[in-house]
Structures are given as C-alpha cells and as structure tokens.
Scaffold this motif. Structure first.
Motif, mmCIF file in Angstrom:
data_model
loop_
_atom_site.group_PDB
_atom_site.id
_atom_site.type_symbol
_atom_site.label_atom_id
_atom_site.label_comp_id
_atom_site.label_asym_id
_atom_site.label_seq_id
_atom_site.Cartn_x
_atom_site.Cartn_y
_atom_site.Cartn_z
ATOM 1 N N MET A 255 7.251 -8.218 2.094
ATOM 2 C CA MET A 255 7.347 -7.545 0.773
ATOM 3 C C MET A 255 6.966 -6.066 0.938
ATOM 4 S SD MET A 255 7.215 -8.073 -2.799
ATOM 5 C CE MET A 255 6.734 -6.975 -4.097
ATOM 6 N N LYS A 256 7.794 -5.211 0.408
ATOM 7 C CA LYS A 256 7.572 -3.773 0.542
ATOM 8 C C LYS A 256 6.354 -3.342 -0.285
ATOM 9 C CE LYS A 256 10.619 0.239 0.553
ATOM 10 N NZ LYS A 256 9.665 0.985 1.230
ATOM 11 N N THR A 257 5.567 -2.401 0.264
ATOM 12 C CA THR A 257 4.433 -1.885 -0.514
ATOM 13 C C THR A 257 4.965 -1.169 -1.739
ATOM 14 O OG1 THR A 257 3.500 -1.359 1.615
ATOM 15 C CG2 THR A 257 2.328 -0.514 -0.306
ATOM 16 N N ILE A 258 4.359 -1.439 -2.858
ATOM 17 C CA ILE A 258 4.783 -0.743 -4.076
ATOM 18 C C ILE A 258 4.024 0.575 -4.168
ATOM 19 C CG2 ILE A 258 4.852 -0.840 -6.605
ATOM 20 C CD1 ILE A 258 6.763 -2.827 -5.364
ATOM 21 N N LEU A 259 4.803 1.648 -4.264
ATOM 22 C CA LEU A 259 4.197 2.967 -4.427
ATOM 23 C C LEU A 259 3.953 3.171 -5.921
ATOM 24 C CD1 LEU A 259 5.848 5.777 -2.353
ATOM 25 C CD2 LEU A 259 3.855 6.048 -3.828
ATOM 26 N N LEU A 260 2.707 3.357 -6.295
ATOM 27 C CA LEU A 260 2.370 3.433 -7.720
ATOM 28 C C LEU A 260 2.771 4.779 -8.316
ATOM 29 C CD1 LEU A 260 -1.230 1.963 -7.373
ATOM 30 C CD2 LEU A 260 0.770 0.786 -8.314
ATOM 31 N N PRO A 261 3.087 4.800 -9.606
ATOM 32 C CA PRO A 261 3.401 6.087 -10.251
ATOM 33 C C PRO A 261 2.173 6.997 -10.331
ATOM 34 C CG PRO A 261 3.517 4.288 -11.868
ATOM 35 C CD PRO A 261 3.296 3.647 -10.521
ATOM 36 N N ALA A 262 0.986 6.402 -10.371
ATOM 37 C CA ALA A 262 -0.269 7.166 -10.298
ATOM 38 C C ALA A 262 -1.254 6.258 -9.572
ATOM 39 C CB ALA A 262 -0.780 7.496 -11.694
ATOM 40 N N ASP A 263 -2.222 6.845 -8.852
ATOM 41 C CA ASP A 263 -3.066 6.002 -8.004
ATOM 42 C C ASP A 263 -4.532 6.472 -8.022
ATOM 43 O OD1 ASP A 263 -4.095 4.287 -6.166
ATOM 44 O OD2 ASP A 263 -2.654 4.740 -4.574
ATOM 45 N N PRO A 264 -5.270 6.140 -9.097
ATOM 46 C CA PRO A 264 -6.664 6.601 -9.174
ATOM 47 C C PRO A 264 -7.552 6.038 -8.067
ATOM 48 C CG PRO A 264 -6.141 5.103 -11.003
ATOM 49 C CD PRO A 264 -4.856 5.386 -10.292
ATOM 50 N N LYS A 265 -7.174 4.872 -7.521
ATOM 51 C CA LYS A 265 -7.991 4.324 -6.424
ATOM 52 C C LYS A 265 -7.880 5.212 -5.182
ATOM 53 C CE LYS A 265 -8.757 0.233 -3.597
ATOM 54 N NZ LYS A 265 -8.320 -1.123 -3.275
ATOM 55 N N ALA A 266 -6.703 5.747 -4.946
ATOM 56 C CA ALA A 266 -6.536 6.642 -3.789
ATOM 57 C C ALA A 266 -7.433 7.870 -3.943
ATOM 58 C CB ALA A 266 -5.073 7.061 -3.654
ATOM 59 N N ALA A 267 -7.559 8.365 -5.184
ATOM 60 C CA ALA A 267 -8.433 9.534 -5.418
ATOM 61 C C ALA A 267 -9.890 9.162 -5.160
ATOM 62 C CB ALA A 267 -8.250 10.041 -6.848
ATOM 63 N N TYR A 268 -10.278 7.948 -5.534
ATOM 64 C CA TYR A 268 -11.648 7.493 -5.262
ATOM 65 C C TYR A 268 -11.878 7.394 -3.751
ATOM 66 C CZ TYR A 268 -15.229 4.004 -4.230
ATOM 67 O OH TYR A 268 -16.282 3.339 -3.672
ATOM 68 N N LEU A 269 -10.939 6.755 -3.059
ATOM 69 C CA LEU A 269 -11.124 6.553 -1.609
ATOM 70 C C LEU A 269 -11.200 7.884 -0.861
ATOM 71 C CD1 LEU A 269 -8.812 3.441 -1.033
ATOM 72 C CD2 LEU A 269 -11.329 3.510 -1.177
ATOM 73 N N ALA A 270 -10.490 8.888 -1.377
ATOM 74 C CA ALA A 270 -10.504 10.202 -0.711
ATOM 75 C C ALA A 270 -11.897 10.838 -0.744
ATOM 76 C CB ALA A 270 -9.478 11.129 -1.374
ATOM 77 N N GLN A 271 -12.735 10.438 -1.717
ATOM 78 C CA GLN A 271 -14.094 11.005 -1.806
ATOM 79 C C GLN A 271 -15.138 9.890 -1.892
ATOM 80 O OE1 GLN A 271 -13.039 14.006 -5.133
ATOM 81 N NE2 GLN A 271 -14.616 14.998 -3.920
ATOM 82 N N LYS A 272 -14.828 8.776 -1.261
ATOM 83 C CA LYS A 272 -15.630 7.559 -1.435
ATOM 84 C C LYS A 272 -17.126 7.770 -1.142
ATOM 85 C CE LYS A 272 -15.764 2.676 -0.091
ATOM 86 N NZ LYS A 272 -17.213 2.645 -0.008
ATOM 87 N N ASP A 273 -17.426 8.380 -0.015
ATOM 88 C CA ASP A 273 -18.843 8.481 0.361
ATOM 89 C C ASP A 273 -19.628 9.305 -0.655
ATOM 90 O OD1 ASP A 273 -18.337 6.908 2.484
ATOM 91 O OD2 ASP A 273 -18.309 8.522 3.979
ATOM 92 N N ALA A 274 -19.060 10.435 -1.056
ATOM 93 C CA ALA A 274 -19.769 11.296 -2.012
ATOM 94 C C ALA A 274 -19.892 10.605 -3.365
ATOM 95 C CB ALA A 274 -19.034 12.629 -2.159
ATOM 96 N N ILE A 275 -18.856 9.907 -3.781
ATOM 97 C CA ILE A 275 -18.906 9.224 -5.084
ATOM 98 C C ILE A 275 -19.902 8.063 -5.028
ATOM 99 C CG2 ILE A 275 -17.584 7.830 -6.748
ATOM 100 C CD1 ILE A 275 -15.169 9.654 -6.123
ATOM 101 N N ASP A 276 -19.819 7.260 -3.981
ATOM 102 C CA ASP A 276 -20.775 6.140 -3.854
ATOM 103 C C ASP A 276 -22.215 6.675 -3.858
ATOM 104 O OD1 ASP A 276 -18.609 4.504 -3.698
ATOM 105 O OD2 ASP A 276 -18.879 3.930 -1.596
ATOM 106 N N GLY A 277 -22.412 7.794 -3.176
ATOM 107 C CA GLY A 277 -23.756 8.378 -3.085
ATOM 108 C C GLY A 277 -24.264 8.813 -4.448
#
Ligand code: PLP
Length: 374
Positions: free
Chosen positions: A1-23
């Motif tokens: 099954m092909k990965t679905i590319l989302l029209p917007a992806d707030p989780k990707a924005a979280y993962l991009a700054q995960k350590d600082a946000i978790d901290g």
C-alpha cells in the motif's frame, strides 16, 4: 500500500523539533504552573515583537481571538461586520456569536481575498451605518489589498480588524500583517504556519486601550484576582501551548521560506498547464499556508492525486452563506457572491509544508503533470 502523503502534517512539524518540544513540555509539567505563567508572558512578548505590534494577548483559540477583537473595538449586538463568505466558518461564527450580523462581501478571484470594489459598494449601501467593522481575512497566507480596504473602512468610520489565522509572518509593503488594523487575530491550530499541539490563539494590537479591554475580557473581566471590573469570559492560552509555541516561533521564518521554495517549484512545474496558480502581487509576501490551484476539473484531479497516494484538501467546499447553520444569519454584500461560489467549486489545495522532502515534491509534480498528460 502506497504511503499517503497528507495535505498537512502537524506531526512532521513536531518530529522536526521533537527534543526541544519534549524538553519544554517536561519543564512545564514539573513546574507546577500551568495557567498564565512565565511561558505565556514570554510568548506574548516575543510574538508581539515578531509581528511588530506593541502587545499581544494569548487566548484559547483563533475564534475567540476574533470575538474579543470585535468586542474590544466596540462591536456588539445589533451591529454589522463586513467580511467574506470564502473563509473558515470561524470568522463568521465569531461575528454571529457576539450578536452582530455578518455582511458577506465577494472576493477577488485572483487573490481569494475581499474585493475592495465590492466592499466599497457594500459600505455605500449601508445607509443606516450599521457596519461598525471590516474584518479582513488574509486567506491562504496572502495579505488582502490592505491599502484599499483600510481606506474604505476609514472613510466609513468602521474599525479595520485583520484575521491573520492563515498568515503568520505574511507581509504587506514590508510590514507583517496584524499591524494594519486596530487589531490582528491569530490561530495556533496545529496545522497553521505557527501551530501548537492543541488549541491556541492570540490578538495583537498597538492600542493600549484595546489590549487592556481584551485582557479583561479573556479572564472574567478581572484586573485583580476574583474581582470582575466588567463582564468577562475564560479564554486563556495555557502554559504548555505557550512553551511549545516559543520553541516553534524562531523557526517560523525558515518554515515560511521553505513553503515559498515548494511554491516556486510548483509554479514553474505547472506554468503551462490549464491550472490557475496562486499569485503574489507586488508588495505582498505570501507565506503559502495553502497552495491553491483552480480548475474546472477539480474533482477529477483530486481523484487522480488520491489514486497516486497524494492527499489534497478543499478549503472551503461550501461558502458560508450557503451553509444551513448560517444561511439565515448573514446578509449578502452588494453585487452578490458569485466569485465565492465559483471558488468553492474549483479550488484544490496541494500539500505545502516545510517538512515535505524534495522526493515528495517531485512525486506531487509528476502526479499533477500526469493528470494533464504533459
Ligand atoms: C481564517 C481563519 N479564521 C479563524 C480561524 C479560527 O481559529 P481556531 O480554529 O483556532 O478557532 C481559522 C482556523 O481554522 C481560520 O483559518
């Protein structure tokens, strides 16, 4: 099954700054101070500075921000407010919720923002002078025609208020939106260009009396704890969301820059196709909250992209004056709303967010070109 590319992806924005946000989340959790503490204060100060306003007040969401802005500018029950039908329903619901009447003005079909000539005709027809405010929406990340709209509002004696929920960092003649009217309102809904990990909103203004009134309104009318000076409400940005927003704010310009790079790539790849592309008029800095194309073949293009694993969105599929909840509660501006209705039939939002990889952008370009068999 092909990965679905989302029209917007707030989780990707979280993962991009995960350590600082978790901290910062851990720090707030351990601090024991969850409401109106140092993180809200710091975010309000830095966001006001970022936008170029004297002050900022955090609230629970962007809809409340619009309500408080209207009320602080003196709009109340029985008044009318000119705005657009082609927007998030929140813009109109906020007007309705404070007992005022939305008067919906058609959009310019190129910029999707309020058409000044239609506002002019609507204000001229407002003989009883009921329109007390013009609520401009900077839709999709592009500033509306602020010179013309501001001049028309001033001539009519109406307050200009900017709904900047989709335009964090967008500019008009070099200044950031939110600084052109009496106040500017923002949403930090997770998919916005500056998004929290929950709900959040803010109002910016350089008028101390307006800021003071919003400060009272947003917490029970309190100037001093437990004593209400005016009848107020509870709508606060919380410490967790403020701390997260303070981590994300320094990345906003870079994120907007990346959105512009993706948009430029689409613009050159789609230049010779039967698609109407977004514009960036002289003097305006687009931040591409959405990348909106239009075509009479919208639904077929959407299906084609979906089959290729690419998610798209339609913002918005039905103008507010045609929705059951609002049909009877709004007035139609001079000249009708034909362009708002046409936009709802033809627009499609392609994925545009900072975390899209080059390969994903290529995939989207190839799929769109494939539809038109270029
Ligand atoms: C133009 C516009 N105005 C207002 C809002 C309301 O914001 P919120 O969802 O934070 O209440 C939104 C967000 O959906 C929006 O896009």
């Amino acid at each position: 099954m092909k990965t679905i590319l989302l029209p917007a992806d707030p989780k990707a924005a979280y993962l991009a700054q995960k350590d600082a946000i978790d901290g910062c989340v851990r720090e707030v959790m351990q601090s024991g101070w969850y409401i109106l503490g140092p993180h809200v204060k710091r975010f309000e100060e830095t966001f006001a500075t970022y936008v170029g306003a004297a002050g900022c007040i955090g609230v629970a969401n962007g809809t409340d921000a619009v309500q408080f802005a209207l009320r602080a500018c003196g709009v109340g029950p029985g008044d009318a407010v000119a705005t657009v039908s082609h927007t998030a329903v929140a813009t109109v619901s906020a007007i309705d919720w404070i007992g005022a009447r939305p008067v919906l003005v058609d959009i310019d079909p190129i910029t999707y923002t309020m058409d000044p000539s239609r506002l002019d005709a609507t204000l001229r027809a407002d003989m009883a002078h009921k329109i007390k405010a013009v609520l401009v929406v900077h839709l999709y990340g592009l500033a509306a025609d602020l010179d013309a709209l501001r001049e028309l509002a001033a001539r009519h004696g109406a307050a200009l208020i900017e709904d900047c929920a989709q335009a964090h960092g967008a500019t008009y003649r070099g200044a950031r939106v939110g600084t052109f009217g009496l106040c500017g309102t923002f949403s930090f809904y997770p998919t916005k260009n500056l998004g929290a990990l929950g709900d959040g909103g803010a109002i910016v203004s350089s008028d101390p009396a307006i800021l003071d009134r919003i400060k009272l309104l947003h917490q029970y009318g309190w100037r001093e704890r437990y004593i209400s000076k005016i009848a107020g409400y509870n709508s606060r940005l919380d410490e967790l969301q403020a701390a997260i927003l303070s981590v994300k704010l320094p990345q906003l310009d870079a994120g907007n820059g990346r959105r512009r790079v993706v948009a430029a790539r689409y613009a050159s790849a789609f230049a010779n196709m039967p698609l109407v592309l977004p514009v960036e008029p002289e003097g305006r800095g687009h931040v591409y909250h959405q990348y909106v194309v239009r075509t009479a073949q919208r639904d077929a293009l959407r299906h084609h992209l979906s089959d290729a694993g690419i998610g798209t969105a339609i913002l918005y599929p039905q103008p507010i004056h045609l929705q059951d909840g609002y049909r009877e509660r709004v007035a139609i501006g001079a000249g009708g709303l034909a362009e708002s209705e046409r936009a709802a039939r033809e627009i499609l939002c392609l994925p545009v967010y900072p975390e899209l990889s080059e390969a994903q952008v290529d995939e989207i370009v190839t799929a769109v070109r494939g539809f038109f068999a270029v």
